[in-house]
Design a protein around this motif. Structure first.
Motif: not given
Length: 267
Positions: A30-47
């Motif tokens: 997930r991404v946190t931007d410069d304002d501290g906002m956190v992405e609510t729906t993380p990307d899922v990567i399966t390896v």
């Protein structure tokens, strides 16, 4: 997703992970931007990890032997860590002008970085080859083999051919390069060989049956550094270099012996 760990980088990011077993592993990011906002729906990567396959980019998780018909295609920097041995015995092709790891000394070219043990000892000349994967290869398509880590004894390179790189063999942190026998280096964008030190643990640093040609800087640039060692160059052919075929920097107490060798710049 119960705990989150930071990654390194922004546009390109990396996260160190070494699997202990084969099989699928799920990563959430997930991404946190410069304002501290956190992405609510993380990307899922399966390896899906298969520990029986060779490591064609990244850090080796253990000892590996590369042999058989090949070729092996390197897509990013391959790091041989301390205490790990890579024993190649085939043709190794390298992705041109791209490094999927975006690391090393050159983020746009693949490096084979030796911090552990590289056993590359072919049975006949040219039995181990590292070259560009392009159908129209050019100088500088990959970086080369670079010895790094801490000064230590190094395993001899024997019957190895390096083509179409930036530097054939080089070192960092005064590690040096090993003794060479039957090594061929050609079509390099910079030096064929460039060292900052002799390797530890040798009394005579020996380069035999070495061929260097068509390089855009020095053919062979040797510096013994702080290691007290004599140097033996025997049956060398260094031809068509844009700069000096041979540059050797030794202490006054060290001996340089050259036998049955020829040196020539490009005309």
């Amino acid at each position: 997703g119960t705990s989150w760990l930071p990654v390194s980088g922004a546009d390109y990011w990396t996260f160190p992970f070494t699997p202990s077993v084969s099989g699928p592993q799920e990563f959430r990011c997930r991404v946190t931007d410069d304002d501290g906002m956190v992405e609510t729906t993380p990307d899922v990567i399966t390896v899906d990890f298969d520990l029986t396959l060779p490591t064609l980019e990244g850090t080796l998780p253990g000892n590996e032997t590369w042999s058989g018909p090949g070729p092996y295609l390197l897509a990013g920097d391959v790091i041989i860590p301390a205490g790990t041995t890579l024993d190649p015995g085939t043709t190794i092709r390298v992705q041109p002008l791209a490094d999927d790891r975006h690391g090393g000394l050159d983020a746009s070219r693949v490096e084979l970085i030796v911090e552990g043990t590289l056993i590359a000892q072919g049975s006949v000349p040219g039995s181990i080859v590292m070259t560009s994967d392009s159908i129209t290869p050019a100088k500088g398509h990959w970086y080369g083999i670079r010895y790094d880590g801490v000064p230590r004894p190094l395993a001899e390179l024997r019957n190895v051919s390096l083509e179409w790189g930036r530097k054939g063999l080089s070192d960092s942190n005064s590690v040096g390069i090993p003794n060479l026998d039957g090594v061929s280096i050609t079509q390099m964008q910079e030096d064929g060989i460039r060292t900052t030190s002799a390797p530890a643990g040798v009394s005579v640093w020996t380069l035999r049956n070495l061929q260097v040609s068509l390089v855009d800087q020095a053919g062979l640039y040797l510096d013994t550094g702080s290691v007290n060692v004599d140097v033996l160059l025997e049956n060398l052919s260094i031809q068509d270099t844009a700069q000096y075929p041979l540059v050797a920097t030794l202490d006054p107490t060290e001996d340089l012996t050259i036998r049955d060798s020829s040196f020539e710049t490009a005309s």
